[in-house]
Motif scaffolding. Structure first.
Motif, PDB file in Angstrom:
ATOM      1  N   ARG A  43      11.745   4.838  -8.647  1.00  0.00           N
ATOM      2  CA  ARG A  43      12.215   3.882  -7.632  1.00  0.00           C
ATOM      3  C   ARG A  43      11.162   2.824  -7.298  1.00  0.00           C
ATOM      4  O   ARG A  43      11.492   1.652  -7.043  1.00  0.00           O
ATOM      5  CB  ARG A  43      12.600   4.665  -6.359  1.00  0.00           C
ATOM      6  CG  ARG A  43      13.080   3.789  -5.196  1.00  0.00           C
ATOM      7  CD  ARG A  43      14.491   3.264  -5.439  1.00  0.00           C
ATOM      8  NE  ARG A  43      14.929   2.341  -4.419  1.00  0.00           N
ATOM      9  CZ  ARG A  43      15.518   2.680  -3.277  1.00  0.00           C
ATOM     10  NH1 ARG A  43      15.764   3.964  -3.027  1.00  0.00           N
ATOM     11  NH2 ARG A  43      15.902   1.783  -2.407  1.00  0.00           N
ATOM     12  N   MET A  44       9.911   3.246  -7.294  1.00  0.00           N
ATOM     13  CA  MET A  44       8.857   2.303  -6.920  1.00  0.00           C
ATOM     14  C   MET A  44       8.659   1.206  -7.961  1.00  0.00           C
ATOM     15  O   MET A  44       8.037   0.183  -7.675  1.00  0.00           O
ATOM     16  CB  MET A  44       7.545   3.044  -6.620  1.00  0.00           C
ATOM     17  CG  MET A  44       7.581   3.861  -5.348  1.00  0.00           C
ATOM     18  SD  MET A  44       7.986   2.889  -3.866  1.00  0.00           S
ATOM     19  CE  MET A  44       9.741   3.151  -3.699  1.00  0.00           C
ATOM     20  N   LYS A  45       9.213   1.423  -9.171  1.00  0.00           N
ATOM     21  CA  LYS A  45       9.153   0.356 -10.188  1.00  0.00           C
ATOM     22  C   LYS A  45      10.247  -0.682  -9.925  1.00  0.00           C
ATOM     23  O   LYS A  45      10.171  -1.816 -10.372  1.00  0.00           O
ATOM     24  CB  LYS A  45       9.316   0.957 -11.588  1.00  0.00           C
ATOM     25  CG  LYS A  45       8.151   1.858 -11.969  1.00  0.00           C
ATOM     26  CD  LYS A  45       8.192   2.240 -13.438  1.00  0.00           C
ATOM     27  CE  LYS A  45       7.027   3.118 -13.821  1.00  0.00           C
ATOM     28  NZ  LYS A  45       7.124   4.498 -13.311  1.00  0.00           N
TER      29      LYS A  45
ATOM     30  N   ARG B 222       0.848  -1.208   0.000  1.00  0.00           N
ATOM     31  CA  ARG B 222       0.000   0.000   0.000  1.00  0.00           C
ATOM     32  C   ARG B 222       0.881   1.255   0.000  1.00  0.00           C
ATOM     33  O   ARG B 222       0.577   2.241  -0.664  1.00  0.00           O
ATOM     34  CB  ARG B 222      -0.895   0.033   1.247  1.00  0.00           C
ATOM     35  CG  ARG B 222      -1.989  -1.003   1.282  1.00  0.00           C
ATOM     36  CD  ARG B 222      -2.795  -0.864   2.567  1.00  0.00           C
ATOM     37  NE  ARG B 222      -3.575   0.362   2.596  1.00  0.00           N
ATOM     38  CZ  ARG B 222      -3.727   1.129   3.658  1.00  0.00           C
ATOM     39  NH1 ARG B 222      -3.171   0.809   4.814  1.00  0.00           N
ATOM     40  NH2 ARG B 222      -4.441   2.227   3.592  1.00  0.00           N
ATOM     41  N   ARG B 223       1.964   1.220   0.760  1.00  0.00           N
ATOM     42  CA  ARG B 223       2.847   2.395   0.857  1.00  0.00           C
ATOM     43  C   ARG B 223       3.546   2.690  -0.467  1.00  0.00           C
ATOM     44  O   ARG B 223       3.976   3.819  -0.720  1.00  0.00           O
ATOM     45  CB  ARG B 223       3.885   2.164   1.973  1.00  0.00           C
ATOM     46  CG  ARG B 223       4.626   3.418   2.418  1.00  0.00           C
ATOM     47  CD  ARG B 223       5.941   3.046   3.078  1.00  0.00           C
ATOM     48  NE  ARG B 223       6.850   2.480   2.118  1.00  0.00           N
ATOM     49  CZ  ARG B 223       7.709   3.181   1.377  1.00  0.00           C
ATOM     50  NH1 ARG B 223       7.832   4.482   1.561  1.00  0.00           N
ATOM     51  NH2 ARG B 223       8.476   2.588   0.477  1.00  0.00           N
ATOM     52  N   GLN B 224       3.672   1.676  -1.319  1.00  0.00           N
ATOM     53  CA  GLN B 224       4.363   1.890  -2.603  1.00  0.00           C
ATOM     54  C   GLN B 224       3.447   2.477  -3.677  1.00  0.00           C
ATOM     55  O   GLN B 224       3.916   2.829  -4.753  1.00  0.00           O
ATOM     56  CB  GLN B 224       4.948   0.562  -3.098  1.00  0.00           C
ATOM     57  CG  GLN B 224       6.139   0.108  -2.272  1.00  0.00           C
ATOM     58  CD  GLN B 224       6.975  -0.911  -3.031  1.00  0.00           C
ATOM     59  OE1 GLN B 224       6.914  -2.093  -2.758  1.00  0.00           O
ATOM     60  NE2 GLN B 224       7.727  -0.439  -4.015  1.00  0.00           N
TER      61      GLN B 224
ATOM     62  N   PHE C  41      18.876  17.906  -9.904  1.00  0.00           N
ATOM     63  CA  PHE C  41      17.727  17.013  -9.731  1.00  0.00           C
ATOM     64  C   PHE C  41      18.187  15.654  -9.243  1.00  0.00           C
ATOM     65  O   PHE C  41      19.130  15.081  -9.765  1.00  0.00           O
ATOM     66  CB  PHE C  41      16.937  16.878 -11.036  1.00  0.00           C
ATOM     67  CG  PHE C  41      15.786  15.915 -10.894  1.00  0.00           C
ATOM     68  CD1 PHE C  41      14.741  16.201 -10.029  1.00  0.00           C
ATOM     69  CD2 PHE C  41      15.766  14.713 -11.587  1.00  0.00           C
ATOM     70  CE1 PHE C  41      13.678  15.316  -9.855  1.00  0.00           C
ATOM     71  CE2 PHE C  41      14.703  13.814 -11.423  1.00  0.00           C
ATOM     72  CZ  PHE C  41      13.664  14.126 -10.565  1.00  0.00           C
ATOM     73  N   GLU C  42      17.506  15.145  -8.233  1.00  0.00           N
ATOM     74  CA  GLU C  42      17.740  13.797  -7.715  1.00  0.00           C
ATOM     75  C   GLU C  42      16.467  13.022  -8.042  1.00  0.00           C
ATOM     76  O   GLU C  42      15.361  13.523  -7.789  1.00  0.00           O
ATOM     77  CB  GLU C  42      17.963  13.908  -6.196  1.00  0.00           C
ATOM     78  CG  GLU C  42      18.157  12.622  -5.451  1.00  0.00           C
ATOM     79  CD  GLU C  42      19.605  12.102  -5.508  1.00  0.00           C
ATOM     80  OE1 GLU C  42      20.521  12.876  -5.826  1.00  0.00           O
ATOM     81  OE2 GLU C  42      19.784  10.898  -5.250  1.00  0.00           O
ATOM     82  N   ARG C  43      16.605  11.814  -8.621  1.00  0.00           N
ATOM     83  CA  ARG C  43      15.402  11.018  -8.976  1.00  0.00           C
ATOM     84  C   ARG C  43      14.364  11.110  -7.856  1.00  0.00           C
ATOM     85  O   ARG C  43      14.700  11.015  -6.671  1.00  0.00           O
ATOM     86  CB  ARG C  43      15.803   9.558  -9.175  1.00  0.00           C
ATOM     87  CG  ARG C  43      14.618   8.661  -9.512  1.00  0.00           C
ATOM     88  CD  ARG C  43      15.019   7.214  -9.625  1.00  0.00           C
ATOM     89  NE  ARG C  43      15.576   6.700  -8.386  1.00  0.00           N
ATOM     90  CZ  ARG C  43      16.140   5.511  -8.248  1.00  0.00           C
ATOM     91  NH1 ARG C  43      16.266   4.706  -9.299  1.00  0.00           N
ATOM     92  NH2 ARG C  43      16.632   5.110  -7.102  1.00  0.00           N
TER      93      ARG C  43
HETATM   94  C1  LIG Z   1      12.550   5.080  -2.002  1.00  0.00           C
HETATM   95  C2  LIG Z   1      11.458   5.645  -1.555  1.00  0.00           C
HETATM   96  O1  LIG Z   1      11.164   6.959  -1.629  1.00  0.00           O
HETATM   97  C3  LIG Z   1      12.195   7.834  -1.953  1.00  0.00           C
HETATM   98  C4  LIG Z   1      12.073   9.012  -1.036  1.00  0.00           C
HETATM   99  C5  LIG Z   1      12.986  10.080  -1.425  1.00  0.00           C
HETATM  100  C6  LIG Z   1      13.206  11.135  -0.444  1.00  0.00           C
HETATM  101  O2  LIG Z   1      14.030  12.036  -0.709  1.00  0.00           O
HETATM  102  O3  LIG Z   1      12.561  11.125   0.618  1.00  0.00           O
HETATM  103  C7  LIG Z   1      13.573  10.114  -2.685  1.00  0.00           C
HETATM  104  C8  LIG Z   1      13.377   9.059  -3.701  1.00  0.00           C
HETATM  105  O4  LIG Z   1      14.449   8.137  -3.644  1.00  0.00           O
HETATM  106  P1  LIG Z   1      15.210   7.577  -4.931  1.00  0.00           P
HETATM  107  O5  LIG Z   1      16.221   8.590  -5.255  1.00  0.00           O
HETATM  108  O6  LIG Z   1      15.824   6.294  -4.554  1.00  0.00           O
HETATM  109  O7  LIG Z   1      14.178   7.414  -6.003  1.00  0.00           O
HETATM  110  C9  LIG Z   1      12.111   8.281  -3.407  1.00  0.00           C
HETATM  111  O8  LIG Z   1      11.992   7.205  -4.281  1.00  0.00           O
HETATM  112  C10 LIG Z   1      10.398   4.865  -0.909  1.00  0.00           C
HETATM  113  O9  LIG Z   1       9.394   5.487  -0.519  1.00  0.00           O
HETATM  114  O10 LIG Z   1      10.538   3.631  -0.774  1.00  0.00           O
END
Ligand SMILES: C=C(O[C@@H]1CC(C(=O)O)=C[C@@H](OP(=O)(O)O)[C@H]1O)C(=O)O
Ligand SMILES: Cc1cc2nc3c(=O)[nH]c(=O)nc-3n(C[C@H](O)[C@H](O)[C@H](O)COP(=O)(O)O)c2cc1C
Length: 397
Positions: A49-51, A39-41, A341-343
């Motif tokens: 990242r969620m993929k 559910r959290r995903q 930008f960070e993913r």
């Molecule tokens: C990984 C999760 O959320 C992360 C929360 C997050 C942030 O800065 O808080 C940044 C992102 O991380 P990433 O750079 O790895 O994509 C999100 O994806 C998660 O919810 O499981």
């Protein structure tokens, strides 16, 4: 008293948690923990990242034959993304071709203050632990407390009432009948929506707003409604600041990354009205005792549960990693520059709702344990039944 700690970096091998103080005898299934993790995903607006991840918890201690045994429960959730980060996040060997340092802080994230506080010359370690990836471990931990509460008839649920400008105009009319069946029915209904909304018009507007924000390289926050049903009056206390249930609940919710406001009941609306239009009047009935027709106090009076549904509202700020950059500076050169930008997610409000459900569970469980004590589920169940009965007897005259 339930205590828990999480550990783990966002792109390290795993997240983990130790949950201490759970009574014995709570039925636990991996399916339930993993269902909460799934559910959290979810949620429209989540990023790449969620993929990659399909979160599953391994239970390393504290559970035998499907029930807690009173000892600490150890949970581990592996990061699938780790295999892409073994060099950047290597624990011991600094690679020859070390990854480029991150030196441009994102406004709104932990980057600048974290780098100054811990004395790093690279923002990477700040990103790793400030990331809301950590909330996966909190959801797994909170699920154990939630299973304890559920077996005692106490349920937790949530839905999303606003995403950016897309907001429902009043509490959803279906809400009262859902809450009557228990707060988990609110979540079940909300989970049918990709933005966890109950209002279809608001949902359509929210989906469009998230798509537009993504298109523009922007992000959105929103508002989460949290409900707890089945809590009898008298959990928490007014006698000492650290026993106040309203404060503990608000602190738990504010501890979620990007949550910046918590409202109890209709607190902000109440502040603009005279008392005669705010306080929830008592109506004595033979069946239920002191019944109320309204719940503007959100189920909390004198920092204790009032016996009504606990209703909390949380404000989540928009995600701070923007594709369209904000003004920043480079910590190496001390020259102004645009943020990197960070993913990232575009919107994570639906996910944050699931996290909010998880973090309030240990708070309510602790208020229950403080009131009734007990070390195993059956002992606690008996005490709770006796307490509920004694409350009804008060009104039988
Ligand atoms: C990984 C999760 O959320 C992360 C929360 C997050 C942030 O800065 O808080 C940044 C992102 O991380 P990433 O750079 O790895 O994509 C999100 O994806 C998660 O919810 O499981
Ligand atoms: C479920 C969830 C997902 C999040 N995803 C992101 C994200 O992808 N990118 C980001 O910059 N912030 C994200 N955040 C918010 C940051 O983690 C948070 O803003 C940051 O840690 C700074 O902390 P603060 O906002 O509480 O001050 C997310 C928060 C939650 C609850």
């Amino acid at each position: 008293m339930i205590r828990y700690f999480t550990s783990g970096e966002s792109h390290g091998p795993a997240l983990s948690a130790i949950v201490e103080g759970l009574p014995a005898g709570i039925p636990v299934t991996p399916e339930e923990i993993n269902a909460q993790l799934a559910r959290r995903q979810q949620g429209h607006g989540r990023g790449g990242r969620m993929k990659i991840e399909t979160d599953k918890a391994e239970v390393l201690s504290g559970v035998r034959f499907g029930k807690t045994i009173g000892s600490p429960v150890t949970l581990v959730i592996r990061n699938r993304d780790w295999e892409n980060w073994t060099t950047t996040m290597a624990q011991f060997e600094k690679p020859d071709a070390a990854p480029a340092k991150i030196t441009i802080p994102r406004p709104g994230h932990a980057d600048l203050a974290g780098r100054i506080k811990y004395g790093f010359d690279d923002i990477r370690p700040v990103i790793e632990r400030s990331s809301a990836r950590e909330t996966a471990a909190r959801v797994a931990s909170g699920t154990l407390a939630r299973l304890f509460l559920r077996s005692l008839g106490i349920e937790i649920g949530s839905y999303i009432s606003a995403i950016g400008p897309a907001a429902e105009t009043a509490l959803h009319p279906q809400l009262a009948s859902l809450l009557e069946k228990g707060a988990e029915t609110v979540s079940a209904e909300a989970d049918r929506s990709p933005v966890r909304m109950l209002d279809r018009q608001a949902e359509t507007a929210a989906l469009a707003a998230i798509d537009a924000a993504k298109e523009q390289g922007d992000t959105l926050g929103g508002i989460i409604e949290i409900f707890i049903t089945g809590v009898p009056p008298g959990f928490g206390s007014y006698v000492q600041h650290d026993r106040r249930l309203d404060a503990a609940l608000a602190a738990a919710i504010i501890s979620i990354q990007a949550i910046k406001g918590v409202e109890i009941g209709t607190a902000f609306e109440n502040a603009r009205k005279p008392g005669s239009q705010v306080h929830d009047e008592f109506h004595l009935t033979a069946k239920d005792g002191a019944e109320r027709k309204t719940n503007r106090a959100g189920g909390l009076e004198g920092s204790m549960s009032s016996g009504q549904t606990i209703h909390l509202r949380a404000a989540m700020k928009p995600i701070s990693s923007l594709v369209t950059p904000l003004q920043s500076f480079d910590l190496e050169t001390l020259q102004p520059t645009l943020s990197r930008f960070e993913r990232s997610d575009t919107c994570a409000v639906p996910a944050a709702g699931v996290v909010a459900e998880a973090v309030v569970a240990p708070v309510i469980a602790n208020a229950l344990l403080e009131k009734l004590g007990g070390d195993h589920l059956e002992e606690i169940r008996e005490r709770l039944e006796r307490y509920r009965e004694s409350i009804l007897n008060t009104f039988r005259g």
